[in-house]
Scaffold this motif. Structure first.
Motif, PDB file in Angstrom:
ATOM      1  N   HIS A 191       0.630  -1.144  -0.079  1.00 18.33           N
ATOM      2  CA  HIS A 191      -0.059  -0.003  -0.083  1.00 18.33           C
ATOM      3  C   HIS A 191       0.879   1.276   0.217  1.00 18.33           C
ATOM      4  O   HIS A 191       0.656   2.358  -0.909  1.00 18.33           O
ATOM      5  N   LEU A 192       1.953   1.196   0.884  1.00 18.42           N
ATOM      6  CA  LEU A 192       2.743   2.412   0.829  1.00 18.42           C
ATOM      7  C   LEU A 192       3.420   2.596  -0.381  1.00 18.42           C
ATOM      8  O   LEU A 192       3.687   3.908  -0.959  1.00 18.42           O
ATOM      9  N   ILE A 193       3.784   1.617  -1.004  1.00 18.62           N
ATOM     10  CA  ILE A 193       4.712   1.653  -2.321  1.00 18.62           C
ATOM     11  C   ILE A 193       3.752   2.401  -3.459  1.00 18.62           C
ATOM     12  O   ILE A 193       4.272   3.066  -4.211  1.00 18.62           O
ATOM     13  N   ARG A 194       2.470   1.912  -3.261  1.00 17.96           N
ATOM     14  CA  ARG A 194       1.429   2.300  -4.437  1.00 17.96           C
ATOM     15  C   ARG A 194       1.323   3.723  -4.045  1.00 17.96           C
ATOM     16  O   ARG A 194       1.299   4.425  -5.075  1.00 17.96           O
ATOM     17  N   THR A 195       1.053   4.138  -2.922  1.00 18.55           N
ATOM     18  CA  THR A 195       0.988   5.553  -2.287  1.00 18.55           C
ATOM     19  C   THR A 195       2.035   6.513  -2.830  1.00 18.55           C
ATOM     20  O   THR A 195       1.741   7.553  -3.344  1.00 18.55           O
ATOM     21  N   VAL A 196       3.281   5.988  -2.647  1.00 21.63           N
ATOM     22  CA  VAL A 196       4.609   6.843  -3.103  1.00 21.63           C
ATOM     23  C   VAL A 196       4.445   6.814  -4.238  1.00 21.63           C
ATOM     24  O   VAL A 196       4.777   7.862  -5.026  1.00 21.63           O
ATOM     25  N   ASP A 197       4.239   5.862  -5.481  1.00 17.80           N
ATOM     26  CA  ASP A 197       4.277   5.896  -6.788  1.00 17.80           C
ATOM     27  C   ASP A 197       3.131   6.992  -7.070  1.00 17.80           C
ATOM     28  O   ASP A 197       3.390   7.803  -8.158  1.00 17.80           O
ATOM     29  N   GLU A 198       1.720   6.790  -6.659  1.00 17.78           N
ATOM     30  CA  GLU A 198       0.970   7.867  -7.066  1.00 17.78           C
ATOM     31  C   GLU A 198       1.322   9.273  -6.521  1.00 17.78           C
ATOM     32  O   GLU A 198       1.176  10.277  -7.540  1.00 17.78           O
ATOM     33  N   LEU A 199       1.860   9.476  -5.546  1.00 14.68           N
ATOM     34  CA  LEU A 199       2.435  10.857  -5.108  1.00 14.68           C
ATOM     35  C   LEU A 199       3.381  11.344  -5.992  1.00 14.68           C
ATOM     36  O   LEU A 199       3.648  12.581  -6.474  1.00 14.68           O
ATOM     37  N   SER A 200       4.407  10.432  -6.518  1.00 18.45           N
ATOM     38  CA  SER A 200       5.353  10.775  -7.421  1.00 18.45           C
ATOM     39  C   SER A 200       4.788  11.117  -8.824  1.00 18.45           C
ATOM     40  O   SER A 200       5.404  12.112  -9.328  1.00 18.45           O
ATOM     41  N   ASP A 201       3.767  10.399  -9.229  1.00 20.14           N
ATOM     42  CA  ASP A 201       3.233  10.788 -10.478  1.00 20.14           C
ATOM     43  C   ASP A 201       2.473  12.336 -10.356  1.00 20.14           C
ATOM     44  O   ASP A 201       2.793  13.260 -11.168  1.00 20.14           O
ATOM     45  N   VAL A 202       1.846  12.561  -9.010  1.00 16.68           N
ATOM     46  CA  VAL A 202       1.459  13.909  -8.661  1.00 16.68           C
ATOM     47  C   VAL A 202       2.432  15.112  -8.850  1.00 16.68           C
ATOM     48  O   VAL A 202       2.331  16.031  -9.440  1.00 16.68           O
ATOM     49  N   VAL A 203       3.570  14.973  -8.286  1.00 18.31           N
ATOM     50  CA  VAL A 203       4.622  15.877  -8.081  1.00 18.31           C
ATOM     51  C   VAL A 203       5.232  16.027  -9.669  1.00 18.31           C
ATOM     52  O   VAL A 203       5.508  17.318  -9.824  1.00 18.31           O
ATOM     53  N   ALA A 204       5.343  14.876 -10.440  1.00 19.85           N
ATOM     54  CA  ALA A 204       5.880  15.079 -11.714  1.00 19.85           C
ATOM     55  C   ALA A 204       4.937  15.911 -12.488  1.00 19.85           C
ATOM     56  O   ALA A 204       5.513  16.882 -13.270  1.00 19.85           O
ATOM     57  N   ALA A 205       3.645  15.671 -12.315  1.00 20.88           N
ATOM     58  CA  ALA A 205       2.603  16.773 -13.170  1.00 20.88           C
ATOM     59  C   ALA A 205       2.851  17.896 -12.706  1.00 20.88           C
ATOM     60  O   ALA A 205       2.727  18.877 -13.492  1.00 20.88           O
ATOM     61  N   GLN A 206       2.707  18.014 -11.423  1.00 24.56           N
ATOM     62  CA  GLN A 206       2.964  19.394 -11.054  1.00 24.56           C
ATOM     63  C   GLN A 206       3.978  20.361 -11.346  1.00 24.56           C
ATOM     64  O   GLN A 206       4.197  21.314 -11.695  1.00 24.56           O
ATOM     65  N   GLN A 207       5.270  19.739 -11.487  1.00 21.95           N
ATOM     66  CA  GLN A 207       6.487  20.075 -11.995  1.00 21.95           C
ATOM     67  C   GLN A 207       6.424  20.750 -13.451  1.00 21.95           C
ATOM     68  O   GLN A 207       6.787  21.725 -13.702  1.00 21.95           O
ATOM     69  N   THR A 208       5.851  19.621 -14.021  1.00 19.34           N
ATOM     70  CA  THR A 208       5.617  20.158 -15.719  1.00 19.34           C
ATOM     71  C   THR A 208       4.671  21.372 -15.556  1.00 19.34           C
ATOM     72  O   THR A 208       5.222  22.321 -16.458  1.00 19.34           O
ATOM     73  N   GLU A 209       3.530  21.294 -15.049  1.00 10.37           N
ATOM     74  CA  GLU A 209       2.703  22.641 -14.956  1.00 10.37           C
ATOM     75  C   GLU A 209       3.561  23.919 -14.380  1.00 10.37           C
ATOM     76  O   GLU A 209       3.539  24.885 -15.086  1.00 10.37           O
ATOM     77  N   ILE A 210       4.375  23.731 -13.430  1.00  8.94           N
ATOM     78  CA  ILE A 210       5.260  24.798 -13.008  1.00  8.94           C
ATOM     79  C   ILE A 210       6.092  25.288 -14.219  1.00  8.94           C
ATOM     80  O   ILE A 210       6.194  26.487 -14.297  1.00  8.94           O
ATOM     81  N   ASP A 211       6.867  24.466 -14.672  1.00 12.76           N
ATOM     82  CA  ASP A 211       7.612  24.699 -15.848  1.00 12.76           C
ATOM     83  C   ASP A 211       6.910  25.400 -17.084  1.00 12.76           C
ATOM     84  O   ASP A 211       7.439  26.450 -17.445  1.00 12.76           O
ATOM     85  N   VAL A 212       5.821  25.013 -17.291  1.00  7.59           N
ATOM     86  CA  VAL A 212       5.041  25.599 -18.515  1.00  7.59           C
ATOM     87  C   VAL A 212       4.650  27.151 -17.933  1.00  7.59           C
ATOM     88  O   VAL A 212       4.844  28.141 -18.621  1.00  7.59           O
ATOM     89  N   LEU A 213       4.055  27.253 -16.623  1.00  7.79           N
ATOM     90  CA  LEU A 213       3.883  28.498 -16.236  1.00  7.79           C
ATOM     91  C   LEU A 213       5.151  29.624 -15.828  1.00  7.79           C
ATOM     92  O   LEU A 213       4.863  30.493 -16.152  1.00  7.79           O
ATOM     93  N   THR A 214       6.030  28.887 -15.652  1.00  6.85           N
ATOM     94  CA  THR A 214       7.155  29.979 -15.469  1.00  6.85           C
ATOM     95  C   THR A 214       7.625  30.481 -16.867  1.00  6.85           C
ATOM     96  O   THR A 214       8.180  31.583 -16.968  1.00  6.85           O
TER      97      THR A 214
END
Length: 64
Positions: free
Chosen positions: A10-33
């Protein structure tokens, strides 16, 4: 032991999901920057061209 394995899975799945969210946020931050930088360059060019006049509320328009 099985309980621990389930928790770890369960923790591994949660970490993977959070990693995907962080990666998507970083992409959006890069576009906005990039957009902000483009707008800053555009505004700087407009100000240097002298066409960036802003009419303030207490200033009379030129036709008065």
């Amino acid at each position: 032991m099985q309980h621990l394995e389930e928790k770890i899975a369960h923790l591994i799945r949660t970490v993977d999901e959070l990693s995907d969210v962080v990666a998507a946020q970083q992409t959006e931050i890069d576009v906005l920057t990039r957009r902000v930088q483009m707008l800053m360059r555009r505004e700087a060019e407009r100000e240097s061209d002298g066409g960036g006049g802003v009419v303030l509320g207490d200033e009379r328009p030129p036709h008065y």
